[in-house]
Design an enzyme around this catalytic site. Sequence first.
Site, PDB file in Angstrom:
ATOM      1  N   LYS A 172       0.846  -1.183   0.000  1.00  0.00           N
ATOM      2  CA  LYS A 172       0.000   0.000   0.000  1.00  0.00           C
ATOM      3  C   LYS A 172       0.887   1.241   0.000  1.00  0.00           C
ATOM      4  O   LYS A 172       2.061   1.108   0.313  1.00  0.00           O
ATOM      5  CB  LYS A 172      -0.954  -0.018   1.193  1.00  0.00           C
ATOM      6  CG  LYS A 172      -0.258   0.094   2.554  1.00  0.00           C
ATOM      7  CD  LYS A 172      -1.200   0.551   3.621  1.00  0.00           C
ATOM      8  CE  LYS A 172      -1.478   2.043   3.502  1.00  0.00           C
ATOM      9  NZ  LYS A 172      -1.845   2.686   4.779  1.00  0.00           N
ATOM     10  N   ASP A 201      -2.907  -5.691   1.934  1.00  0.00           N
ATOM     11  CA  ASP A 201      -3.532  -4.919   3.006  1.00  0.00           C
ATOM     12  C   ASP A 201      -3.259  -5.719   4.270  1.00  0.00           C
ATOM     13  O   ASP A 201      -3.865  -6.782   4.474  1.00  0.00           O
ATOM     14  CB  ASP A 201      -5.038  -4.761   2.785  1.00  0.00           C
ATOM     15  CG  ASP A 201      -5.639  -3.842   3.840  1.00  0.00           C
ATOM     16  OD1 ASP A 201      -5.363  -4.066   5.033  1.00  0.00           O
ATOM     17  OD2 ASP A 201      -6.368  -2.901   3.477  1.00  0.00           O
ATOM     18  N   HIS A 202      -2.356  -5.246   5.101  1.00  0.00           N
ATOM     19  CA  HIS A 202      -1.884  -6.134   6.171  1.00  0.00           C
ATOM     20  C   HIS A 202      -2.958  -6.448   7.208  1.00  0.00           C
ATOM     21  O   HIS A 202      -2.822  -7.387   7.969  1.00  0.00           O
ATOM     22  CB  HIS A 202      -0.586  -5.601   6.802  1.00  0.00           C
ATOM     23  CG  HIS A 202      -0.779  -4.470   7.770  1.00  0.00           C
ATOM     24  ND1 HIS A 202      -0.915  -3.173   7.379  1.00  0.00           N
ATOM     25  CD2 HIS A 202      -0.842  -4.443   9.117  1.00  0.00           C
ATOM     26  CE1 HIS A 202      -1.053  -2.400   8.439  1.00  0.00           C
ATOM     27  NE2 HIS A 202      -1.018  -3.153   9.522  1.00  0.00           N
ATOM     28  N   LYS A 206      -4.304 -10.217   9.966  1.00  0.00           N
ATOM     29  CA  LYS A 206      -4.525 -10.272  11.420  1.00  0.00           C
ATOM     30  C   LYS A 206      -5.488 -11.416  11.731  1.00  0.00           C
ATOM     31  O   LYS A 206      -6.508 -11.575  11.066  1.00  0.00           O
ATOM     32  CB  LYS A 206      -5.078  -8.935  11.926  1.00  0.00           C
ATOM     33  CG  LYS A 206      -4.062  -7.792  11.756  1.00  0.00           C
ATOM     34  CD  LYS A 206      -4.564  -6.508  12.359  1.00  0.00           C
ATOM     35  CE  LYS A 206      -3.676  -5.328  11.974  1.00  0.00           C
ATOM     36  NZ  LYS A 206      -2.506  -5.136  12.812  1.00  0.00           N
ATOM     37  N   GLU A 240      -5.291   4.768  17.269  1.00  0.00           N
ATOM     38  CA  GLU A 240      -3.856   4.680  17.535  1.00  0.00           C
ATOM     39  C   GLU A 240      -3.500   5.716  18.585  1.00  0.00           C
ATOM     40  O   GLU A 240      -4.044   6.826  18.568  1.00  0.00           O
ATOM     41  CB  GLU A 240      -3.063   4.940  16.260  1.00  0.00           C
ATOM     42  CG  GLU A 240      -3.239   3.847  15.232  1.00  0.00           C
ATOM     43  CD  GLU A 240      -2.348   4.056  14.021  1.00  0.00           C
ATOM     44  OE1 GLU A 240      -1.180   3.673  14.076  1.00  0.00           O
ATOM     45  OE2 GLU A 240      -2.838   4.636  13.034  1.00  0.00           O
ATOM     46  N   HIS A 264      -7.700  -0.495   5.169  1.00  0.00           N
ATOM     47  CA  HIS A 264      -7.823  -1.404   6.318  1.00  0.00           C
ATOM     48  C   HIS A 264      -9.244  -1.477   6.881  1.00  0.00           C
ATOM     49  O   HIS A 264      -9.775  -2.549   7.129  1.00  0.00           O
ATOM     50  CB  HIS A 264      -6.892  -0.940   7.447  1.00  0.00           C
ATOM     51  CG  HIS A 264      -5.463  -0.794   7.034  1.00  0.00           C
ATOM     52  ND1 HIS A 264      -4.862  -1.615   6.126  1.00  0.00           N
ATOM     53  CD2 HIS A 264      -4.489   0.080   7.430  1.00  0.00           C
ATOM     54  CE1 HIS A 264      -3.590  -1.261   5.971  1.00  0.00           C
ATOM     55  NE2 HIS A 264      -3.341  -0.232   6.752  1.00  0.00           N
ATOM     56  N   LYS A 364      -5.418   9.124  14.841  1.00  0.00           N
ATOM     57  CA  LYS A 364      -4.097   9.111  15.481  1.00  0.00           C
ATOM     58  C   LYS A 364      -4.196   9.882  16.785  1.00  0.00           C
ATOM     59  O   LYS A 364      -5.047  10.758  16.937  1.00  0.00           O
ATOM     60  CB  LYS A 364      -3.073   9.820  14.590  1.00  0.00           C
ATOM     61  CG  LYS A 364      -2.899   9.196  13.217  1.00  0.00           C
ATOM     62  CD  LYS A 364      -1.742   8.238  13.205  1.00  0.00           C
ATOM     63  CE  LYS A 364      -1.458   7.721  11.798  1.00  0.00           C
ATOM     64  NZ  LYS A 364      -0.756   6.431  11.818  1.00  0.00           N
TER      65      LYS A 364
END
Length: 512
Positions: A172, A201-202, A206, A240, A264, A364
């Site tokens: 990405k 897309d990490h 998961k 985050e 994500h 964030k």
Amino acid sequence: MSQTATARGEQWNSTGATAEAAPEPCVFVLFGASGDLARRKLLPALFQLYQRGLLPESFALVGASLSPLGREGFQASIRSSLEQSLGEQDGTAWQAFARRLDYVAMDLSRAEDYTRLGERLSQVDREWGTRGNRLFYLSVAPKLFGPVVDHLGAAGLARARSGSWVRIIVEKPFGTDLSSARQLNARLHRHFDESSIYRMDHYLGKEMVQNLLVLRFANGLFEPLWNRQHIDHVQITNAEALGMEGRGGSYEQSGAVRDMIQGHVFQVLSLLAMEPPQDLSPESVRSAKVEALQTARAFSPERIRTECVRGQYGPGQSGGSLVPGYRQERGVAADSGVETYALLTMRFDSMRWAGVPFYVRSGKRLKERVTEVVVRFKPGPFHFPGLDGQEQTEGNRLVIRIQPEEGLALRINTKVPGRGLRMREVDLSFLYAQGFGERLPEAYEPLLLEGLLGNSTLYTRRDMVERSWELVMPVLEAWGATKAEPNYAAGTWGPAEARSLLESQGRAWNRE
Ligand code: BG6
């Protein structure tokens, strides 16, 4: 609820791959091998796969980037990054892994360098018996995606020899808007088939994200309730605690919608909203996901005004210390209008979801790092006469904790011990770490393994990436016309409007 997981159906996982499958011999070509992502995530993940015996015997890795490292320099740099993430490495596993590492210093924008790369790959094939099977991994600056793909094509490296395969994994961000994503897709398709393109897309790596399919469709308890008759609304929180960590310069080009929501968060959303796939093949699962997004309601100017909230953090407290606001971060303009927080109310015009909002938020410098889904069921239909209604109007909640402390909690009403009938919510909970008692692999491990196995279930298909961009474009355009102003303090749960938006609909965030 029992904390012990049983191993029923061990062969079956959400990717449709069996746990025992082994990848075929191949060379992994890592573009951007000396970069941050390669050192922190990709190489440690590959090494872990190697140690767990999941890479083929005939496996080699060729790093490619501009740094004039040489083979030994490359090996030494990998060893030191593995030591940083996994502890000291001088055992036999490392020695055996290191032998498989080769390096080509090259200028990724120069055609001749790809001819050299091709020659080296043929040599590696001979040396390691990798049979011409190649997995190219683009872990480079996004502006280089297109040129590298064209050069691979021109050098004949995108075409598989007969009996071999060639695949390409693209990191990405996949475009910065709908038109750049379409252009990149078109460019990739000039040289590669869709079946050999793996868009990363990490979040799909998961465990809890993979578990969504099983949770929804393999549990008789949830499957019949997963619709507008029983669900009041769904929340997806992706929070985050960290700020820019030196990435302010690149974040200035993205913001929360581009960075997190379009990719994500929409992956998670589509797995929650989709219809059951016909089977577990990559095409069926990915079609079901994109079909769900096809029914997502477009953002009108009115919806953007009343159902979306953006925010930007100002200075505040995080982890016990004072931290700067976004505009004071390195690389960020002093009057930056980029959003570091976004809340989008997603609605699906489908039989299953009519009238059920999905509130998705990502930001964030929020109060804590947590990614979770909260499915809020409708309250029971009956009030015991004579009881204070307040307590029993709480609908049940299913909390799916994606990270950290992966697990599930089902919040139900229960009687408080003692005389009379007072109620309180309690959790039936399950923690992965306790239930399975083993380390959950980092997202990149299952993803790389599936890429090596040729299973694209956990990668994004062309139509999904384009539909995701299409959905967020009106929001990006509307927000891009004016600036986001600092409207929440670092270390809080985000702008006050995000709270009042839910409150105005008689709802509340699970965390605020
Ligand atoms: C990346 C974003 O894709 O995901 C980062 O670019 C973000 O901004 C990261 O911090 C979050 O990943 P994770 O796995 O820590 O939730």
